[in-house]
Each structure stands twice: as C-alpha cells, then as structure tokens.
Design a protein around this motif. Structure first.
Motif, PDB file in Angstrom:
ATOM      1  N   PHE A 273      -6.073  55.135  25.102  1.00  0.00           N
ATOM      2  CA  PHE A 273      -7.100  54.073  24.653  1.00  0.00           C
ATOM      3  C   PHE A 273      -6.449  52.929  24.234  1.00  0.00           C
ATOM      4  O   PHE A 273      -7.079  51.760  23.677  1.00  0.00           O
ATOM      5  CB  PHE A 273      -8.145  54.683  23.735  1.00  0.00           C
ATOM      6  N   SER A 274      -5.229  52.817  23.530  1.00  0.00           N
ATOM      7  CA  SER A 274      -4.602  51.583  23.112  1.00  0.00           C
ATOM      8  C   SER A 274      -4.715  50.502  24.238  1.00  0.00           C
ATOM      9  O   SER A 274      -4.324  49.286  23.713  1.00  0.00           O
ATOM     10  CB  SER A 274      -3.013  51.936  22.624  1.00  0.00           C
ATOM     11  N   VAL A 314     -15.243  41.220  22.728  1.00  0.00           N
ATOM     12  CA  VAL A 314     -15.215  42.722  22.045  1.00  0.00           C
ATOM     13  C   VAL A 314     -16.327  43.524  22.818  1.00  0.00           C
ATOM     14  O   VAL A 314     -16.188  44.635  23.109  1.00  0.00           O
ATOM     15  CB  VAL A 314     -15.688  42.559  20.729  1.00  0.00           C
ATOM     16  N   PHE A 315     -17.255  42.691  23.363  1.00  0.00           N
ATOM     17  CA  PHE A 315     -18.406  43.426  24.173  1.00  0.00           C
ATOM     18  C   PHE A 315     -17.701  43.751  25.801  1.00  0.00           C
ATOM     19  O   PHE A 315     -17.970  45.077  26.246  1.00  0.00           O
ATOM     20  CB  PHE A 315     -19.674  42.744  24.448  1.00  0.00           C
ATOM     21  N   VAL A 316     -16.796  42.996  26.012  1.00  0.00           N
ATOM     22  CA  VAL A 316     -16.206  43.439  26.991  1.00  0.00           C
ATOM     23  C   VAL A 316     -15.223  44.588  27.051  1.00  0.00           C
ATOM     24  O   VAL A 316     -15.032  45.223  28.032  1.00  0.00           O
ATOM     25  CB  VAL A 316     -15.201  41.937  27.936  1.00  0.00           C
ATOM     26  N   LEU A 317     -14.326  44.483  26.066  1.00  0.00           N
ATOM     27  CA  LEU A 317     -13.522  45.329  25.744  1.00  0.00           C
ATOM     28  C   LEU A 317     -14.387  46.792  25.540  1.00  0.00           C
ATOM     29  O   LEU A 317     -13.874  47.907  25.790  1.00  0.00           O
ATOM     30  CB  LEU A 317     -12.841  45.132  24.593  1.00  0.00           C
ATOM     31  N   ALA A 318     -15.567  46.804  24.754  1.00  0.00           N
ATOM     32  CA  ALA A 318     -16.264  48.031  24.870  1.00  0.00           C
ATOM     33  C   ALA A 318     -16.628  48.591  26.384  1.00  0.00           C
ATOM     34  O   ALA A 318     -16.497  49.734  26.467  1.00  0.00           O
ATOM     35  CB  ALA A 318     -17.688  47.900  24.415  1.00  0.00           C
ATOM     36  N   GLY A 319     -16.650  47.637  27.213  1.00  0.00           N
ATOM     37  CA  GLY A 319     -16.866  48.335  28.775  1.00  0.00           C
ATOM     38  C   GLY A 319     -15.650  48.842  29.092  1.00  0.00           C
ATOM     39  O   GLY A 319     -15.792  49.793  30.090  1.00  0.00           O
ATOM     40  N   VAL A 320     -14.527  48.069  28.872  1.00  0.00           N
ATOM     41  CA  VAL A 320     -13.141  48.788  29.153  1.00  0.00           C
ATOM     42  C   VAL A 320     -13.108  49.812  28.728  1.00  0.00           C
ATOM     43  O   VAL A 320     -12.730  51.258  29.382  1.00  0.00           O
ATOM     44  CB  VAL A 320     -11.958  47.987  28.735  1.00  0.00           C
ATOM     45  N   ALA A 321     -13.330  50.377  27.214  1.00  0.00           N
ATOM     46  CA  ALA A 321     -13.280  51.536  26.623  1.00  0.00           C
ATOM     47  C   ALA A 321     -14.086  52.695  27.184  1.00  0.00           C
ATOM     48  O   ALA A 321     -13.786  53.948  27.442  1.00  0.00           O
ATOM     49  CB  ALA A 321     -13.745  51.419  25.121  1.00  0.00           C
ATOM     50  N   ILE A 322     -15.460  52.323  27.694  1.00  0.00           N
ATOM     51  CA  ILE A 322     -16.267  53.109  28.262  1.00  0.00           C
ATOM     52  C   ILE A 322     -15.655  53.694  29.835  1.00  0.00           C
ATOM     53  O   ILE A 322     -15.875  54.845  30.098  1.00  0.00           O
ATOM     54  CB  ILE A 322     -17.601  52.612  28.367  1.00  0.00           C
ATOM     55  N   THR A 323     -15.064  52.612  30.282  1.00  0.00           N
ATOM     56  CA  THR A 323     -14.464  53.292  31.490  1.00  0.00           C
ATOM     57  C   THR A 323     -13.461  54.323  31.349  1.00  0.00           C
ATOM     58  O   THR A 323     -13.219  55.064  32.098  1.00  0.00           O
ATOM     59  CB  THR A 323     -14.085  51.903  32.242  1.00  0.00           C
ATOM     60  N   LEU A 346     -12.843  64.389  21.247  1.00  0.00           N
ATOM     61  CA  LEU A 346     -11.734  63.489  20.935  1.00  0.00           C
ATOM     62  C   LEU A 346     -11.902  62.018  21.718  1.00  0.00           C
ATOM     63  O   LEU A 346     -11.405  61.054  21.072  1.00  0.00           O
ATOM     64  CB  LEU A 346     -10.476  64.363  20.998  1.00  0.00           C
ATOM     65  N   VAL A 347     -12.084  62.267  23.158  1.00  0.00           N
ATOM     66  CA  VAL A 347     -12.272  61.166  23.795  1.00  0.00           C
ATOM     67  C   VAL A 347     -13.340  60.293  23.405  1.00  0.00           C
ATOM     68  O   VAL A 347     -13.205  58.822  23.253  1.00  0.00           O
ATOM     69  CB  VAL A 347     -12.506  61.387  25.379  1.00  0.00           C
ATOM     70  N   MET A 348     -14.576  60.858  22.998  1.00  0.00           N
ATOM     71  CA  MET A 348     -15.766  60.073  22.696  1.00  0.00           C
ATOM     72  C   MET A 348     -15.358  59.252  21.403  1.00  0.00           C
ATOM     73  O   MET A 348     -15.650  57.879  21.202  1.00  0.00           O
ATOM     74  CB  MET A 348     -16.936  60.814  22.474  1.00  0.00           C
ATOM     75  N   MET A 349     -14.803  59.971  20.303  1.00  0.00           N
ATOM     76  CA  MET A 349     -14.441  59.406  19.164  1.00  0.00           C
ATOM     77  C   MET A 349     -13.605  58.381  19.241  1.00  0.00           C
ATOM     78  O   MET A 349     -13.600  57.071  18.666  1.00  0.00           O
ATOM     79  CB  MET A 349     -13.995  60.366  18.131  1.00  0.00           C
ATOM     80  N   MET A 350     -12.617  58.349  20.162  1.00  0.00           N
ATOM     81  CA  MET A 350     -11.493  57.261  20.459  1.00  0.00           C
ATOM     82  C   MET A 350     -11.989  56.141  21.162  1.00  0.00           C
ATOM     83  O   MET A 350     -11.564  54.957  20.720  1.00  0.00           O
ATOM     84  CB  MET A 350     -10.462  57.926  21.152  1.00  0.00           C
ATOM     85  N   THR A 351     -13.221  56.388  21.877  1.00  0.00           N
ATOM     86  CA  THR A 351     -13.758  55.131  22.364  1.00  0.00           C
ATOM     87  C   THR A 351     -14.428  54.266  21.379  1.00  0.00           C
ATOM     88  O   THR A 351     -14.463  53.286  21.702  1.00  0.00           O
ATOM     89  CB  THR A 351     -15.027  55.831  23.465  1.00  0.00           C
ATOM     90  N   ILE A 352     -15.172  54.801  20.552  1.00  0.00           N
ATOM     91  CA  ILE A 352     -15.805  53.968  19.408  1.00  0.00           C
ATOM     92  C   ILE A 352     -14.762  53.542  18.432  1.00  0.00           C
ATOM     93  O   ILE A 352     -14.991  52.320  18.033  1.00  0.00           O
ATOM     94  CB  ILE A 352     -16.644  55.071  18.610  1.00  0.00           C
ATOM     95  N   TYR A 353     -13.770  54.358  18.098  1.00  0.00           N
ATOM     96  CA  TYR A 353     -12.833  53.739  17.241  1.00  0.00           C
ATOM     97  C   TYR A 353     -12.160  52.522  17.773  1.00  0.00           C
ATOM     98  O   TYR A 353     -12.027  51.613  16.952  1.00  0.00           O
ATOM     99  CB  TYR A 353     -11.749  54.966  17.245  1.00  0.00           C
ATOM    100  N   VAL A 354     -11.563  52.335  19.056  1.00  0.00           N
ATOM    101  CA  VAL A 354     -10.735  51.230  19.554  1.00  0.00           C
ATOM    102  C   VAL A 354     -11.759  50.023  19.421  1.00  0.00           C
ATOM    103  O   VAL A 354     -11.306  48.920  19.238  1.00  0.00           O
ATOM    104  CB  VAL A 354     -10.084  51.540  21.065  1.00  0.00           C
ATOM    105  N   VAL A 355     -13.119  50.156  19.621  1.00  0.00           N
ATOM    106  CA  VAL A 355     -13.952  49.138  19.598  1.00  0.00           C
ATOM    107  C   VAL A 355     -14.222  48.437  18.262  1.00  0.00           C
ATOM    108  O   VAL A 355     -14.284  47.314  18.047  1.00  0.00           O
ATOM    109  CB  VAL A 355     -15.504  49.601  20.280  1.00  0.00           C
ATOM    110  N   ILE A 356     -14.508  49.491  17.370  1.00  0.00           N
ATOM    111  CA  ILE A 356     -14.408  49.055  15.850  1.00  0.00           C
ATOM    112  C   ILE A 356     -13.349  48.105  15.458  1.00  0.00           C
ATOM    113  O   ILE A 356     -13.300  47.317  14.613  1.00  0.00           O
ATOM    114  CB  ILE A 356     -15.096  50.116  14.977  1.00  0.00           C
TER     115      ILE A 356
END
Length: 438
Positions: A273-274, A314-323, A346-356
C-alpha cells in the motif's frame, strides 16, 4: 522557470524514476524474504524501522535548513545560502558522532534479544549487527544532507533518481548474496549500507557539480546561523518525535505483543500500500519549498489553489487504495508467494491508513513550509499518547492482531486530519485580510 512548470517537470521525472524504483524495490523485498526467511526478516524489518526513527534524529535541522535555504535562494542571497549549507554540515556531523556513541554504549548494555523478541540471534551477534548498521546510517546521515539542498532549489526529481540508484545497487548486491548463499542479516546489513552510502555520494557529486556557486568552505561556518537553525530545529524535532512515535512504532508494538512473525505480514501489506504514499509524495514533495517561496512572496492565491488540487488528488488516491484492497491477495501471491498469511482486516485498515496519511500530509507540508507547527505538534502529541494503549486494547480485547495496531494509528492521526485544514484556512485568511487593508 515558472513555478508551476518546474513543479510539473519535477513530478514528471519523479514519476518516471519512482516507477523504476518500485520495480527494484519490490524485487529487493522478495530477495530479502527469500534470503532471511519469514521470522528473521521480521527482525530485519524491525531493525529498519528503528533506523527510520534515527534518520529523524537531526533535531529538525533538515527541515530548518530546507526552509531557510529556500528563503535565501528566493532572495538571491548566495553568501547566506553557502553559510547555511556549511553550518548545516558541521551541525549534523557533530550530532551524528554523538548519536553513534550513544548507540554503541546502549547496545553494549541493553538486552537486545528482549528488544527484538527473538532467540534466533545471539546477544553478541545482535550487537555487531546494530553497531554496523548504525555506523552506516550515521555516515549516511551526514552525506544525505544534500537532499535538503536539492529540495531547496526545487529539483526534487534528483532525490528520486538517487532512490532509483540505491535500489539498483541494493538488488545487484542482494542477487550476489542469494546466488552465493550468504543468508545472514550481517551480509544484508553490509550490502544495504554500501548501497546507501554510494547512492548518496553520487547525489552529492551531481548537486555540487551543477551548483558550483553553492560549494561552501569552512569560512562559511557561522555560529549565529547554527543557533538560528537549532532554534527552529528544536521545534521540528519535537514534532518529528511525536510523528515517528505514531507512524513508526507499529513494528515495535507488533513485535512485543504478537512476535516478529506478525511484523512480516504487516510489513508486506504496508509496502504494497506504500504505492499510494509514493504517488502522493511524488506530487506533494515539490510543493514544500514552493510553499515557502510563495509564502515569502505573499502569493497566497497560488497556495490556496495548490491545496485545493491536492485535496482532489487524495480522492483519486483513495480509488487506488481501494483497487489495491480488492486485488491485494493476488498481488501479494504474485510478489511474495503463498508462504505468508495476510488477514483481510489488516488489508482494510491499511487502506484507510494510507488515505488519511495522504490527507494529513497535504496540510502538514504547507504548515511545515511556513514554520507553523504548533497545532500539528499538539494534535500528534495527543495521538502519540493514545497510540500504544489503543494498540494494546484492540489486540488484547478485540483480538484484532496486527490490524488492531494499524487501527490505533489511524485514530491517533485523526486529530490532525481535522485540525490541519482548519489551521491552514485561518492562516491564509489572515494573510489575505492583511493584504486587503494595505
């Protein structure tokens, strides 16, 4: 060159170098896991996280120099710029020597097996590894100061080139270890250190070759500038301490609560997710010094426009994180294989983490660039105080494993996620109102 054109140029080249870097970056991780195995890699990953802590131990000098050097160059004051560079080098050399002596003494008396929660390595072996690694790190500490100068001249694509060079060297040396059967942490430390130092030396040569007018001498050292740098540096240092306590303590917490094996699964997901953080960093990195320059010249509307654009990004990056979330299992299987078990939580938490983190960095970069860091410090301090108790609570009471540690980090960062945008708006509104009354 126009500021926006230069930023676009830096983003373009940074993106190219980062893509190439990522290829070798993921290859290097694969080699390290294969060379060390799951548990030993967990120990190595924990060591690297501590090293990352230490990289911040420049007492804020790096950020202070970046801001002051940008201001001096914006006003075409070459003499002051050389004084800042030379004084920075002397200051960081003194700090590096003192820190190395501290690490050497600490490693002689500390129970390193307990700290890393492992019996795979003996106490004496761990001491050699720690001293050797930190010797490389503190040497790198001095040489890598050139990266702040590069940020100041707003040519950060050169820093991305250096990272690309580092991973090419690292992968080449890791391949040598793998082929010839050197499967030890000591050998990993050596090749890591050699690659680290070599890439920074090349970067230093490039910078001063292209900017000969900024080559300093000892006569440029100024005690009064050291005092100025240390004053602003202490503020940044305090901020850095609470920041790294939240951001980089996860591996230590996981090691102590769950064991090194769980660090490996955390580290693999974090590194996957980095990609989101890297994409954000490519676009955001040129803006720090650009914000300093624009704020010095009172170009407030440019700053407002840039912050709005970064918010949309950041909204674009949220889409990348979800993918990445959706395809994480397949991607990790292709990359590492099926030897490491990854939980969906763990994957779900990391998705939220990188966006914030991306959202926070939008405002942190602007506020840091103008030395307005008090609000950031206090909100992160609250988060740092809560981070460990929350981690223990989620792991022990809800049995969330390493996902619980990430959730604690998310909550710790949420305070600045709210306060940062508010502070930025207040500062920019005040400047606009003052200009309106002139």
């Amino acid at each position: 060159m126009d500021r926006n054109r230069n930023i676009f140029r830096q983003i373009k080249w940074s993106f190219l170098f980062k893509i190439l870097t990522f290829i070798f970056y993921y290859i290097s991780i694969s080699f390290q896991v294969k060379i060390l195995g799951s548990e030993l890699y967990g120990v190595w990953a924990t060591l690297l996280s501590i090293v990352t802590w230490v990289v911040f131990f420049d007492f804020g000098l790096g950020n202070g120099i970046k801001n002051y050097l940008t201001e001096a160059l914006s006003l075409n004051n070459t003499i002051e710029a050389k004084e800042i560079i030379m004084t920075g080098y002397v200051s960081i050399t003194i700090i590096s020597i003192l820190l190395f002596l501290f690490v050497y003494i600490f490693s002689s008396f500390a129970n390193l097996q307990s700290i890393f929660n492992t019996t795979l390595l003996m106490q004496d072996q761990l001491k050699i590894i720690v001293v050797l690694l930190f010797g490389f790190v503190f040497l790198h500490f001095i040489i890598s100061f050139v990266k702040q100068f590069i940020f100041a001249i707003q040519k950060n694509a050169l820093n991305e080139f250096e990272q690309f060079l580092f991973y090419i060297l690292l992968c080449s040396l890791l391949l040598y270890l793998y082929v010839f059967g050197y499967h030890s942490i000591e050998s990993i430390v050596i090749v890591y250190g050699v690659a680290l130092i070599t890439s920074k030396l090349v970067l230093t040569i490039i910078f001063f070759t292209k900017n000969r007018h900024l080559i300093p001498s000892m006569k440029n050292f100024q005690k009064n500038i050291m005092g100025k740098l240390m004053n602003v540096g202490i503020s940044f240092f305090a901020l850095q301490m609470v920041f790294i306590f939240i951001m980089l303590s996860d591996k230590i917490i996981i090691t102590q609560l769950l064991g090194p094996k769980y660090v490996t699964s955390y580290d693999i997901v974090y590194r996957l997710f980095s990609i989101v953080q890297v994409l954000h960093g490519i676009v955001n990195a040129p803006l720090w010094s650009a914000y300093t320059e624009a704020y010095t010249k009172k170009e407030i509307y440019w700053i407002i426009s840039s912050l709005k654009k970064m918010g949309l990004f950041v909204f674009v990056l949220a889409g990348v994180a979800i993918t990445l979330n959706v395809f994480s299992e397949q991607l990790i299987s292709i990359w590492i294989g099926d030897q490491i078990q990854i939980s969906k939580s763990l994957v779900m938490m990391m998705t939220i983490y990188v966006v914030i983190v991306a959202w926070n960095n939008n405002y942190a970069f602007f506020l840091n660039a103008i030395n307005a860091i008090k609000v950031q410090f206090y909100t992160l301090l609250i988060g740092a105080i809560l981070n460990i108790p929350l981690s223990i609570f989620f792991v022990k009471n809800f049995h969330m494993g390493n996902a619980g540690v990430v959730l604690a980090t998310i909550l710790s960062l949420s305070f600045f996620a709210i306060a940062g945008p508010i502070q930025a708006r207040v500062i920019l509104s005040k400047v606009k109102n003052n200009e309106a009354h002139i």
